[in-house]
Design an enzyme around this catalytic site. Structure first.
Site, PDB file in Angstrom:
ATOM      1  N   LYS A  98      41.575  41.823  35.011  1.00 46.80           N
ATOM      2  CA  LYS A  98      40.570  41.626  33.969  1.00 46.80           C
ATOM      3  C   LYS A  98      39.843  42.946  33.761  1.00 46.80           C
ATOM      4  O   LYS A  98      39.516  43.646  34.742  1.00 46.80           O
ATOM      5  CB  LYS A  98      39.596  40.527  34.405  1.00 46.80           C
ATOM      6  CG  LYS A  98      38.566  40.138  33.354  1.00 46.80           C
ATOM      7  CD  LYS A  98      37.709  38.955  33.824  1.00 46.80           C
ATOM      8  CE  LYS A  98      36.756  38.469  32.753  1.00 46.80           C
ATOM      9  NZ  LYS A  98      35.949  37.316  33.175  1.00 46.80           N
ATOM     10  N   SER A 144      35.857  33.418  29.965  1.00 51.49           N
ATOM     11  CA  SER A 144      36.015  34.746  29.414  1.00 51.49           C
ATOM     12  C   SER A 144      37.276  35.459  29.895  1.00 51.49           C
ATOM     13  O   SER A 144      37.654  36.462  29.307  1.00 51.49           O
ATOM     14  CB  SER A 144      34.797  35.597  29.780  1.00 51.49           C
ATOM     15  OG  SER A 144      34.729  35.771  31.187  1.00 51.49           O
ATOM     16  N   SER A 156      34.762  30.945  33.976  1.00 51.14           N
ATOM     17  CA  SER A 156      35.694  31.862  33.306  1.00 51.14           C
ATOM     18  C   SER A 156      37.041  32.078  33.967  1.00 51.14           C
ATOM     19  O   SER A 156      37.903  32.718  33.373  1.00 51.14           O
ATOM     20  CB  SER A 156      35.029  33.209  33.088  1.00 51.14           C
ATOM     21  OG  SER A 156      34.152  33.100  31.998  1.00 51.14           O
TER      22      SER A 156
END
Ligand code: GLN
EC number: 6.3.5.7
Length: 486
Positions: free
Chosen positions: A76, A151, A175
């Site tokens: 990420k 997210s 997330s």
């Protein structure tokens, strides 16, 4: 090849059926071919990946390495990676090349994994649909008109489409779990403090936690072997040895006590999602588990409490982005104040600005007691609910989200509807306990994740429970059509 587990690939690498360089090239080619449809990567670090793959091959040649050695993964884009652009999905950091490596990525690298690149995400990890990225929305590989969740939507979409064997994500309020659920992969949000936050760009420091996202619980366990453990560089890191996450994956589930919180099955839950969850629970009964209804009475308060605490912490964390030290700086500032104001106004997107304002308001003198302190008190109640429930049962199960993935653009103008998506995930972060999302079926052609929550530091137990389920079901082995035959 792209559909195989870490254990299988590790064996192939060790037997020299394939080299890490070949495997890495295969994934890079898939990214080049398929990612234009998904937008799951912000940066593809081809050169770094091929160098790491060559190093991994040399290590494997000499009979050394771990199960991750030579395995292509993605991170990420909020884990700082030395020498590789790290944007946090924001214009603010469009030019930020960190001079240091986060603990998570460094440990995964030390274990020999290959970093393919950095995945797309909601700006500063604020969002539930991955539509808040400066780099554009990510699409769900199961249906390109749907969101992948947020997210960590880039990581989830990349793993689901076979563009990386596994990925890292972070979970402040859901997330890891919610995008895992929406994309049909497995994700684990560890206990707060189990995985180091050093080098992870902060959103809400008392809630943020990094964790693995992969096809299966077993693959997540392989990543946890590398990621978890004490880190002196993170003052909130738990000074407690990490478990062996692979050792108990095969323990039988006979006698496992499952709690089903009645509040997780009330109004707002799509009945088709509820059906999938209930059939998963039946599967556990077949495996020897017993089920009992429990109550987590303060569930409804998790949204107001979280949406005060998270923005408050964010408003403080994000004050460091001032155009002075790193990140975006506006052109031709008139004076210092003008530089601060325009750099921040230009660098942050709408959702981030909104949360900074909410947080600043909640923390301001005269309002602090009414909002922030009140939210912290509710947080304590939510934590106590879990502690009490987990005295009676071993794990708690329920849905990850009230619906399956929704249409792109369908909730962008309705923040309340968007925040409601987080109803079943936020309280886990407020309490600090670990939880997983495990593929459990489909509703209207879209994946549904089963949430499994456990006691503090019970990651090994959660992985065991999920792994046993995956030994008897094949939901986690399904591949979206767009990913096939490429
Ligand atoms: N959807 C939640 C939010 O927008 C959670 C995000 C997260 O876990 N990073 O704050």
């Amino acid at each position: 090849m792209f559909e195989q587990s870490i254990a299988t690939l590790a064996k192939k690498l060790r037997n020299k059926d394939i080299s890490s360089v070949e495997l890495t090239r295969l994934f890079l080619a898939r990214i080049a071919k398929l990612d234009p449809q998904l937008n799951s990567f912000i940066t593809v670090s081809e050169e770094r990946a091929l160098e790491q793959a060559a190093t991994a091959d040399a290590l494997l040649q000499s009979g050394k390495g771990t199960s991750l050695t030579g395995i292509p993964v993605a991170h990420k884009d909020l884990f700082c990676t030395e020498g590789t652009l790290t944007t946090c999905g924001s214009k603010m950091l469009h030019n930020f090349v960190p001079p240091y490596e986060s603990t998570v990525t460094s440990r995964i690298q030390q274990a020999g994994a290959v970093m393919l690149g950095k995945t797309n995400m909601d700006e500063f990890a604020m969002g539930s649909s991955n539509e808040n990225s400066f780099y554009g929305a990510v699409k769900n590989p199961w249906n390109l008109n749907m969101v992948p969740g947020g997210s960590s939507g880039g990581s989830a979409a990349a793993v689901a489409a076979g563009l990386a064997v596994a990925a890292t994500g972070t979970d402040t309020g859901g997330s890891i779990r919610q995008p895992a659920s929406f994309c049909g992969i497995t994700g684990l949000k560890p206990t707060y403090g189990r995985v180091s936050r050093f080098g992870m760009i902060a959103y809400a420091s008392s809630l943020d936690q990094g964790g693995p996202m992969a096809k299966s619980a077993e693959d997540c366990a392989h990543l946890m072997q590398a990621m978890a453990g004490f880190d002196e560089k993170d003052s909130t890191s738990a000074d407690k040895p990490a478990d062996d996450y692979l050792a108990n994956l095969n323990a039988p589930l006979t006698g496992l006590k499952i709690g089903l919180p009645k509040e997780y099955f009330g109004d707002g839950l799509d009945p088709k999602v509820a059906d999938v969850i209930m059939s998963a629970v039946k599967e556990f009964e077949k495996l020897g588990a017993t089920v009992k209804e429990i109550s987590l009475p303060n569930l409804q308060l998790s949204i107001p409490s979280y949406y005060v605490i998270a923005p408050s912490e964010a408003s403080s964390n994000l004050s460091r982005f001032d155009g002075v030290r790193f990140g975006h700086r506006c052109d031709n500032p008139k004076d210092l104040l003008d530089m601060y104001m325009r750099s921040r106004a230009e660098g942050f997107g709408t959702e981030v600005q909104k949360r900074i304002m909410i947080g600043t308001y909640a923390l301001s003198e005269g309002y602090y007691d009414a909002y922030y302190l009140k939210a912290q008190k509710i947080r304590r109640l939510i934590k106590e609910d879990f502690v009490k429930a987990l005295e009676e049962v071993d794990v708690i199960m329920g849905p990850v989200a009230p619906t399956t993935a929704f249409g792109l653009g369908s909730k962008t103008n309705d923040p309340v509807a968007m925040y409601l998506e987080d109803i079943y995930t936020l309280s886990v972060n407020l309490a600090g306990i670990p939880a997983m999302s495990v593929p459990a079926g489909f509703a209207d052609g879209m994946p549904v994740g089963l949430q499994i929550m456990g006691n503090y530091f019970a990651e090994a137990k959660l992985l065991n429970v999920a792994h046993q389920y995956q030994q008897h079901t094949d939901w986690h082995l399904q591949t979206p059509n767009m990913a096939k035959g490429a």
